[in-house]
Design a protein around this motif. Structure first.
Motif, short mmCIF file in Angstrom:
data_model
loop_
_atom_site.label_atom_id
_atom_site.label_comp_id
_atom_site.label_asym_id
_atom_site.label_seq_id
_atom_site.Cartn_x
_atom_site.Cartn_y
_atom_site.Cartn_z
N ARG A 203 -12.29 9.21 -3.35
CA ARG A 203 -11.34 8.13 -3.09
C ARG A 203 -11.48 7.43 -4.41
O ARG A 203 -10.36 6.80 -4.95
N SER A 204 -12.78 7.02 -4.83
CA SER A 204 -12.82 6.03 -6.01
C SER A 204 -12.37 6.48 -7.20
O SER A 204 -11.87 5.76 -8.07
N ILE A 205 -12.29 7.70 -7.50
CA ILE A 205 -12.02 8.33 -8.77
C ILE A 205 -10.44 9.03 -8.45
O ILE A 205 -10.00 9.69 -9.36
N GLY A 206 -9.92 9.08 -7.21
CA GLY A 206 -8.73 9.47 -7.15
C GLY A 206 -8.57 10.98 -6.94
O GLY A 206 -7.33 11.37 -7.54
N VAL A 207 -9.48 11.52 -6.40
CA VAL A 207 -9.27 12.91 -6.29
C VAL A 207 -9.48 13.27 -4.62
O VAL A 207 -9.89 12.50 -4.01
N GLN A 208 -9.11 14.52 -4.31
CA GLN A 208 -9.32 15.03 -3.05
C GLN A 208 -10.54 15.18 -2.87
O GLN A 208 -11.22 15.97 -3.64
N THR A 209 -11.26 15.23 -1.55
CA THR A 209 -12.55 15.50 -1.26
C THR A 209 -12.65 16.91 -1.64
O THR A 209 -13.81 17.17 -1.93
N ALA A 210 -11.81 17.74 -1.16
CA ALA A 210 -12.06 19.31 -1.35
C ALA A 210 -12.16 19.61 -2.95
O ALA A 210 -13.11 20.33 -3.38
N THR A 211 -11.57 19.06 -3.82
CA THR A 211 -11.52 18.98 -5.21
C THR A 211 -12.99 18.82 -5.79
O THR A 211 -13.58 19.31 -6.34
N LEU A 212 -13.56 17.51 -5.33
CA LEU A 212 -14.85 17.23 -5.65
C LEU A 212 -15.85 18.24 -5.34
O LEU A 212 -16.67 18.44 -6.00
N ARG A 213 -15.75 18.71 -3.95
CA ARG A 213 -16.87 19.84 -3.49
C ARG A 213 -16.67 20.93 -4.47
O ARG A 213 -17.66 21.75 -4.63
N GLN A 214 -15.58 21.28 -4.77
CA GLN A 214 -15.19 22.53 -5.64
C GLN A 214 -15.92 22.22 -6.87
O GLN A 214 -16.67 23.21 -7.46
N TRP A 215 -15.84 20.88 -7.33
CA TRP A 215 -16.54 20.75 -8.67
C TRP A 215 -18.18 20.58 -8.47
O TRP A 215 -18.90 21.20 -9.25
N GLU A 216 -18.51 20.14 -7.33
CA GLU A 216 -20.18 19.99 -7.25
C GLU A 216 -20.70 21.41 -6.82
O GLU A 216 -22.00 21.75 -7.24
N GLN A 217 -19.93 22.32 -6.12
CA GLN A 217 -20.32 23.70 -6.02
C GLN A 217 -20.24 24.62 -7.37
O GLN A 217 -20.75 25.95 -7.16
N GLY A 218 -19.66 24.10 -8.21
CA GLY A 218 -19.69 24.90 -9.51
C GLY A 218 -18.57 26.00 -9.29
O GLY A 218 -18.33 26.77 -10.25
N ARG A 219 -17.52 25.80 -8.41
CA ARG A 219 -16.39 26.68 -8.23
C ARG A 219 -15.26 26.34 -9.44
O ARG A 219 -14.68 27.29 -9.63
N ARG A 220 -15.13 24.95 -9.64
CA ARG A 220 -14.12 24.87 -10.43
C ARG A 220 -14.74 23.51 -11.19
O ARG A 220 -15.80 22.97 -11.14
N ASP A 221 -14.20 23.33 -12.44
CA ASP A 221 -14.67 22.29 -13.47
C ASP A 221 -13.58 21.35 -13.65
O ASP A 221 -12.48 21.44 -13.88
N PRO A 222 -14.05 19.94 -13.77
CA PRO A 222 -13.09 18.87 -13.91
C PRO A 222 -12.65 19.22 -15.27
O PRO A 222 -13.16 19.67 -16.15
N THR A 223 -11.47 18.87 -15.42
CA THR A 223 -10.62 18.77 -16.68
C THR A 223 -9.96 17.46 -16.93
O THR A 223 -9.99 16.76 -16.25
N GLY A 224 -9.57 17.40 -18.37
CA GLY A 224 -8.85 16.25 -18.72
C GLY A 224 -9.33 14.92 -18.64
O GLY A 224 -10.49 14.60 -18.68
N PRO A 225 -8.45 13.99 -17.88
CA PRO A 225 -9.07 12.57 -17.73
C PRO A 225 -10.11 12.53 -16.46
O PRO A 225 -10.89 11.60 -16.80
N ALA A 226 -10.12 13.53 -15.70
CA ALA A 226 -11.07 13.64 -14.70
C ALA A 226 -12.89 13.64 -15.50
O ALA A 226 -13.57 13.15 -14.90
N ARG A 227 -12.60 14.64 -16.41
CA ARG A 227 -13.77 14.64 -17.19
C ARG A 227 -14.63 13.49 -18.02
O ARG A 227 -15.39 13.19 -18.00
N VAL A 228 -13.38 12.76 -18.47
CA VAL A 228 -13.63 11.71 -19.17
C VAL A 228 -14.31 10.51 -18.24
O VAL A 228 -15.16 9.91 -18.27
N LEU A 229 -13.46 10.20 -17.34
CA LEU A 229 -14.22 9.44 -16.09
C LEU A 229 -15.41 9.71 -15.67
O LEU A 229 -16.15 8.94 -15.32
N LEU A 230 -15.60 10.99 -15.33
CA LEU A 230 -16.82 11.36 -14.87
C LEU A 230 -17.97 10.99 -15.78
O LEU A 230 -19.04 10.59 -15.55
N ALA A 231 -17.76 11.35 -16.94
CA ALA A 231 -18.59 11.03 -17.99
C ALA A 231 -19.19 9.52 -18.20
O ALA A 231 -20.02 9.02 -18.24
#
Length: 103
Positions: free
Chosen positions: A53-81
């Motif tokens: 919620r704090s970074i404006g993505v779905q929890t399922a998306t965050l789980r995909q990133w954390e499990q390495g199934r998908r990688d964040p792209t674009g602005p999400a990568r910058v925000l996470l950095a």
């Protein structure tokens, strides 16, 4: 020859222009090739739903990133950095109320 003060002031002016959305010639924004999203979230001490919620993505998306199934792209990568370097930045900038922290 410019002084260190002049160089710093020019850098601050460029940063302000960049923050305002202006094009800054020669600016290079470095984002690491691989982000450890789980480790970044751990730094915030937030649960998956609260962090998502704090970074404006779905929890399922965050789980995909954390499990390495998908990688964040674009602005999400910058925000996470940014969150990696300064875990409280989202709350500081947006003035968000304290999110539910993990027990």
């Amino acid at each position: 020859m410019t002084s260190a003060f002049d160089d710093i002031m020019e850098g601050l002016a460029q940063a302000a222009r960049h923050a305002a959305g202006e094009e800054v010639p020669g600016l290079v924004v470095h984002v690491p090739a691989k982000l450890d999203v789980a480790a970044i979230r751990e730094k915030t001490n937030l649960s998956q739903p609260a962090f998502a919620r704090s970074i404006g993505v779905q929890t399922a998306t965050l789980r995909q990133w954390e499990q390495g199934r998908r990688d964040p792209t674009g602005p999400a990568r910058v925000l996470l950095a940014l969150v990696d370097k300064r875990p409280g930045i989202v709350g500081e900038v947006l003035g968000a109320p304290a999110a539910k922290r993990r027990a």
